[in-house]
Motif scaffolding. Structure first.
Motif, mmCIF file in Angstrom:
data_model
loop_
_atom_site.group_PDB
_atom_site.id
_atom_site.type_symbol
_atom_site.label_atom_id
_atom_site.label_comp_id
_atom_site.label_asym_id
_atom_site.label_seq_id
_atom_site.Cartn_x
_atom_site.Cartn_y
_atom_site.Cartn_z
ATOM 1 N N UNK A 16 1.292 -1.388 -0.275
ATOM 2 C CA UNK A 16 -0.055 -0.145 0.316
ATOM 3 C C UNK A 16 0.942 1.262 -0.090
ATOM 4 N N UNK A 17 1.441 2.177 -0.561
ATOM 5 C CA UNK A 17 1.935 2.992 -1.257
ATOM 6 C C UNK A 17 1.123 3.817 -0.437
ATOM 7 N N UNK A 18 2.330 4.153 0.237
ATOM 8 C CA UNK A 18 2.525 5.604 1.267
ATOM 9 C C UNK A 18 2.964 6.924 0.560
ATOM 10 N N UNK A 19 2.515 7.872 0.448
ATOM 11 C CA UNK A 19 3.197 9.114 -0.484
ATOM 12 C C UNK A 19 3.311 9.991 0.513
ATOM 13 N N UNK A 20 3.062 9.814 1.688
ATOM 14 C CA UNK A 20 3.616 10.883 2.623
ATOM 15 C C UNK A 20 5.461 11.035 3.476
ATOM 16 N N UNK A 21 5.659 11.412 2.167
ATOM 17 C CA UNK A 21 7.880 11.535 2.484
ATOM 18 C C UNK A 21 7.862 12.142 3.240
ATOM 19 N N UNK A 22 7.180 13.277 4.261
ATOM 20 C CA UNK A 22 7.924 14.362 4.685
ATOM 21 C C UNK A 22 6.996 13.660 6.189
ATOM 22 N N UNK A 47 -0.271 -3.065 -5.131
ATOM 23 C CA UNK A 47 -0.128 -4.141 -5.471
ATOM 24 C C UNK A 47 0.114 -5.474 -4.628
ATOM 25 N N UNK A 48 -1.315 -6.498 -5.367
ATOM 26 C CA UNK A 48 -1.191 -7.795 -4.473
ATOM 27 C C UNK A 48 -0.994 -8.700 -4.923
ATOM 28 N N UNK A 49 -0.040 -9.409 -4.395
ATOM 29 C CA UNK A 49 0.170 -10.636 -5.017
ATOM 30 C C UNK A 49 -0.385 -11.000 -4.568
#
Length: 245
Positions: free
Chosen positions: A38-44, A231-233
């Protein structure tokens, strides 16, 4: 067996999910397990270095790196035509969250407040191909992510972390509001998979799905479109079809 009895038995087998693909002698049911990125874009979101802070509070991240929870589920395949399959499935997983920066964010264990259980329901429409013992599928369809947050065990509802204004209980409520507002439960999917027929009659395969966070086009606060992209594998197993007498 009388013709009327035979027709009733055939109908019961259909309702019980034992229809067999015309291309392979499999059960309509498959079972799977794997990992979900689960992509988390909260890089800051990195506000403190890992370790213990001078005031005695634990350090770590305000939000976690992109989580990778394990999941399990089941799929039912209905053969609409010789080449098209309708394949509803359900996937289950859990993750740890907190409410920060006006968002429900995945967290490291030391900053967790919400234990979030997730049910992912998707209904892809798949194109089906088969050659000898190998079959492939590719398709797209609607999906719903039903998430519900509960207070993490061992966390007092009135606990407030240093530098925060919401209590743990208030964060849990805010997470649930965030999950269900602005159609954040809408997650269409793209799917592809391959399956190999074993000598035992069972099928073994690999399925990869992408959950698309379409709601990022309109939801507030604004985040990159890929935020919460999944992305579920999964490895899949399919029993052989029941033999009819």
């Amino acid at each position: 067996m009388k013709p009327g009895t035979r027709r009733i038995l055939t109908l019961l087998l259909f309702l019980g999910g034992t229809l067999v693909s015309a291309a392979a002698d499999y059960s309509s049911w498959s079972f799977f397990g794997g990992l979900n990125l689960i992509y988390n874009s909260d890089d800051a979101g990195i506000t403190e270095v890992p370790g213990m802070n001078p005031d005695g509070t634990p350090g770590g991240l305000a939000s976690a790196p992109s989580p990778l929870p394990a999941f399990a589920g089941a799929e039912y395949r209905y053969l609409a035509t010789s080449r098209f399959i309708i394949a509803p499935s359900v996937s289950l997983w859990t993750a740890q969250y907190a409410f920060a920066r006006d968002r429900a964010l995945p967290t490291e264990i030391e900053n967790r407040t919400a234990f979030v259980s997730t049910i992912y329901l998707d209904i892809p429409f798949l194109v089906f191909f088969e050659h000898e013992k190998v079959s492939w599928t590719l398709g797209i369809g609607p999906g719903i992510v039903a998430r519900y947050a509960l207070l993490e065990p061992g966390i007092p509802a009135d606990a407030i972390n240093v530098g925060e204004t919401l209590s743990a209980g208030e964060q849990v409520a805010a997470c649930n509001d965030y999950f269900w507002n602005s159609l954040r439960w809408l997650y269409p999917s793209i799917q592809t998979g391959v399956r190999y027929r074993l000598q035992t009659g069972w099928g073994a395969g690999l399925t990869v799905r992408a959950g698309i966070p379409l709601f990022n086009l309109w939801a507030k606060p604004e985040v990159p479109f890929v935020d919460s992209f999944m992305v579920l594998a999964a490895l899949t197993v399919t029993p052989p079809a029941k033999k009819r007498d």
